[in-house]
Design a protein around this motif. Structure first.
Motif, PDB file in Angstrom:
ATOM      1  N   GLN A  23     -13.019   1.312   0.066  1.00  0.00           N
ATOM      2  CA  GLN A  23     -11.913   0.834  -0.784  1.00  0.00           C
ATOM      3  C   GLN A  23     -10.630   0.674   0.024  1.00  0.00           C
ATOM      4  O   GLN A  23      -9.841  -0.254  -0.216  1.00  0.00           O
ATOM      5  N   ASP A  24     -10.418   1.572   0.981  1.00  0.00           N
ATOM      6  CA  ASP A  24      -9.243   1.449   1.843  1.00  0.00           C
ATOM      7  C   ASP A  24      -9.333   0.181   2.688  1.00  0.00           C
ATOM      8  O   ASP A  24      -8.339  -0.553   2.835  1.00  0.00           O
ATOM      9  N   PHE A  25     -10.514  -0.084   3.253  1.00  0.00           N
ATOM     10  CA  PHE A  25     -10.689  -1.284   4.053  1.00  0.00           C
ATOM     11  C   PHE A  25     -10.479  -2.536   3.198  1.00  0.00           C
ATOM     12  O   PHE A  25      -9.861  -3.511   3.636  1.00  0.00           O
ATOM     13  N   SER A  26     -10.970  -2.510   1.978  1.00  0.00           N
ATOM     14  CA  SER A  26     -10.796  -3.644   1.073  1.00  0.00           C
ATOM     15  C   SER A  26      -9.323  -3.849   0.741  1.00  0.00           C
ATOM     16  O   SER A  26      -8.831  -4.992   0.673  1.00  0.00           O
ATOM     17  N   LEU A  27      -8.578  -2.755   0.543  1.00  0.00           N
ATOM     18  CA  LEU A  27      -7.158  -2.837   0.263  1.00  0.00           C
ATOM     19  C   LEU A  27      -6.404  -3.508   1.412  1.00  0.00           C
ATOM     20  O   LEU A  27      -5.569  -4.413   1.199  1.00  0.00           O
ATOM     21  N   LEU A  28      -6.700  -3.096   2.652  1.00  0.00           N
ATOM     22  CA  LEU A  28      -6.013  -3.659   3.811  1.00  0.00           C
ATOM     23  C   LEU A  28      -6.305  -5.146   3.971  1.00  0.00           C
ATOM     24  O   LEU A  28      -5.411  -5.949   4.268  1.00  0.00           O
ATOM     25  N   LEU A  44      -6.540  -6.307  -7.205  1.00  0.00           N
ATOM     26  CA  LEU A  44      -7.388  -5.112  -7.161  1.00  0.00           C
ATOM     27  C   LEU A  44      -7.345  -4.318  -8.462  1.00  0.00           C
ATOM     28  O   LEU A  44      -7.995  -3.277  -8.566  1.00  0.00           O
ATOM     29  N   PHE A  45      -6.556  -4.793  -9.435  1.00  0.00           N
ATOM     30  CA  PHE A  45      -6.447  -4.147 -10.748  1.00  0.00           C
ATOM     31  C   PHE A  45      -5.931  -2.714 -10.646  1.00  0.00           C
ATOM     32  O   PHE A  45      -6.423  -1.797 -11.300  1.00  0.00           O
ATOM     33  N   ILE A  46      -4.916  -2.532  -9.792  1.00  0.00           N
ATOM     34  CA  ILE A  46      -4.245  -1.241  -9.684  1.00  0.00           C
ATOM     35  C   ILE A  46      -2.741  -1.498  -9.688  1.00  0.00           C
ATOM     36  O   ILE A  46      -2.287  -2.645  -9.622  1.00  0.00           O
ATOM     37  N   THR A  47      -1.951  -0.447  -9.761  1.00  0.00           N
ATOM     38  CA  THR A  47      -0.501  -0.596  -9.796  1.00  0.00           C
ATOM     39  C   THR A  47       0.067  -0.724  -8.394  1.00  0.00           C
ATOM     40  O   THR A  47      -0.578  -0.327  -7.408  1.00  0.00           O
ATOM     41  N   LYS A  53       1.110   4.204  -2.349  1.00  0.00           N
ATOM     42  CA  LYS A  53       0.678   5.569  -2.118  1.00  0.00           C
ATOM     43  C   LYS A  53      -0.542   5.615  -1.194  1.00  0.00           C
ATOM     44  O   LYS A  53      -0.617   6.449  -0.288  1.00  0.00           O
ATOM     45  N   ARG A  54      -1.494   4.712  -1.427  1.00  0.00           N
ATOM     46  CA  ARG A  54      -2.705   4.721  -0.610  1.00  0.00           C
ATOM     47  C   ARG A  54      -2.410   4.313   0.823  1.00  0.00           C
ATOM     48  O   ARG A  54      -2.958   4.886   1.770  1.00  0.00           O
ATOM     49  N   VAL A  55      -1.518   3.338   1.012  1.00  0.00           N
ATOM     50  CA  VAL A  55      -1.161   2.931   2.369  1.00  0.00           C
ATOM     51  C   VAL A  55      -0.475   4.077   3.102  1.00  0.00           C
ATOM     52  O   VAL A  55      -0.746   4.320   4.285  1.00  0.00           O
ATOM     53  N   ALA A  79      -0.380  -2.012  15.736  1.00  0.00           N
ATOM     54  CA  ALA A  79      -1.395  -0.990  15.462  1.00  0.00           C
ATOM     55  C   ALA A  79      -2.138  -1.315  14.167  1.00  0.00           C
ATOM     56  O   ALA A  79      -3.358  -1.131  14.063  1.00  0.00           O
ATOM     57  N   GLY A  80      -1.379  -1.825  13.181  1.00  0.00           N
ATOM     58  CA  GLY A  80      -2.001  -2.201  11.921  1.00  0.00           C
ATOM     59  C   GLY A  80      -2.999  -3.335  12.085  1.00  0.00           C
ATOM     60  O   GLY A  80      -4.019  -3.383  11.388  1.00  0.00           O
ATOM     61  N   GLU A  81      -2.719  -4.273  12.993  1.00  0.00           N
ATOM     62  CA  GLU A  81      -3.647  -5.380  13.247  1.00  0.00           C
ATOM     63  C   GLU A  81      -4.976  -4.864  13.793  1.00  0.00           C
ATOM     64  O   GLU A  81      -6.043  -5.413  13.477  1.00  0.00           O
ATOM     65  N   ILE A  82      -4.902  -3.814  14.628  1.00  0.00           N
ATOM     66  CA  ILE A  82      -6.140  -3.224  15.151  1.00  0.00           C
ATOM     67  C   ILE A  82      -6.972  -2.630  14.007  1.00  0.00           C
ATOM     68  O   ILE A  82      -8.181  -2.851  13.906  1.00  0.00           O
ATOM     69  N   VAL A  83      -6.298  -1.870  13.135  1.00  0.00           N
ATOM     70  CA  VAL A  83      -6.989  -1.278  11.992  1.00  0.00           C
ATOM     71  C   VAL A  83      -7.565  -2.374  11.096  1.00  0.00           C
ATOM     72  O   VAL A  83      -8.693  -2.281  10.614  1.00  0.00           O
ATOM     73  N   LEU A  84      -6.785  -3.431  10.890  1.00  0.00           N
ATOM     74  CA  LEU A  84      -7.225  -4.534  10.036  1.00  0.00           C
ATOM     75  C   LEU A  84      -8.485  -5.205  10.591  1.00  0.00           C
ATOM     76  O   LEU A  84      -9.412  -5.530   9.841  1.00  0.00           O
TER      77      LEU A  84
END
Length: 301
Positions: A23-28, A44-47, A53-55, A79-84
């Protein structure tokens, strides 16, 4: 640009024990596509607060800053691009796995390892194996043929999921399936049909302890002394050919004699009990849980 979840974007030491999930990977990946927190939350049907908060939690787990925000939307840090990039790879592999599992629903595949006694492998197995492969072409079959004792040893060592072997093997207490029983016979050539066995050579072959014990008892009860000369053959087929050529007599199971044109006499102990040989299919309850093994066993039922 201003950081949306941190005051700077220095790379911090990574935390141990990251708990990122699919779910985290999908969020990113959704954030990267929409470039907008509000749109990502709606998709994603969330607030929005749940997204933020999740990020923050991911950033804390990894010890990095993932995102920057500007008027043009959000932007991933280096760094975020690497994670993405890794998030996209993980999602691709997960989706590929689900598609493969969906495609295989109801399909029997995998590897089937079976040990088979030599005589059964020669005279009974080919038709069964042909039927199994025609029904389950995706199964990789590995069959090893050897003496029943060696088949049993391989099975106990866990080298094969299924064993087809001859003899009782009473020390096995697991599941087994009875496949059949047939007489053990003395064979001679037609010309030697009336000749006493003690008068000419015996053609012998190696057999397991149980069968050798029964033959010894039979010879003792029927007052047949050990042959003065004998021929040691390496297989049942060799025994039959030697006998066919008039070189001696031999003891073979009836399973082998469909094409033999000599004299065949079933063997009996002194009390009239026939000397018989049973064939069993051995397996474990654990192995039967495998679809390819269960399909093989069911074919014999």
């Amino acid at each position: 640009m201003h950081c949306i979840w941190a005051e700077d974007h220095r790379v911090m030491p990574p935390k141990r024990g990251s708990r990122m999930d699919v779910q985290d990977f999908s969020l990113l990946v959704t954030l990267a596509r929409t470039r907008n927190i509000t749109h990502a939350a709606e998709e994603l049907f969330i607030t929005q607060s749940s997204v933020s908060k999740r990020v923050r939690h991911i950033e804390k787990e990894l010890g990095i800053v993932l995102l920057l925000r500007s008027r043009q939307g959000i932007q991933f840090t280096p760094a975020g691009e690497i994670v993405l990039a890794h998030a996209r790879t993980v999602l691709h592999e997960v989706n590929t796995m689900h598609r493969a599992l969906k495609d295989r629903q109801g399909v029997v595949s995998g590897t089937l390892r079976v040990g088979v006694s030599i005589n059964y492998a020669v005279y009974r197995l080919p038709a069964r194996l042909h039927l199994y492969r025609s029904r389950y072409p995706l199964v990789q079959t590995q069959f090893v043929t050897c003496s029943s004792q060696d088949v049993f040893s391989r099975f106990l060592a866990g080298k094969d999921e299924v064993a087809i072997l001859r003899g009782e093997h009473s020390d096995w207490i697991g599941p087994r399936m009875f496949l059949g029983r047939e007489p053990i016979c003395v064979i001679t050539s037609k010309e030697d049909a009336s000749r006493p066995l003690r008068e000419f050579s015996q053609v012998t072959r190696h057999t397991d302890t149980e069968m050798a014990r029964d033959i010894t008892q039979w010879m003792k009860e029927n007052r047949i002394p050990p042959a003065k000369s004998h021929i040691a053959a390496n297989s049942t087929a060799t025994c039959m050919e030697m006998v066919r050529q008039g070189l001696g007599w031999s003891i073979v199971p009836q399973i082998c004699l469909a094409q033999f044109d000599g004299c065949v006499r079933p063997m009996y102990f002194a009390d009239g009990t026939p000397l018989m040989r049973a064939t069993y299919l051995f397996y474990t309850a654990q192995a039967e849980e495998l679809p390819q093994v269960r399909a093989f066993i069911d074919m014999f039922r």
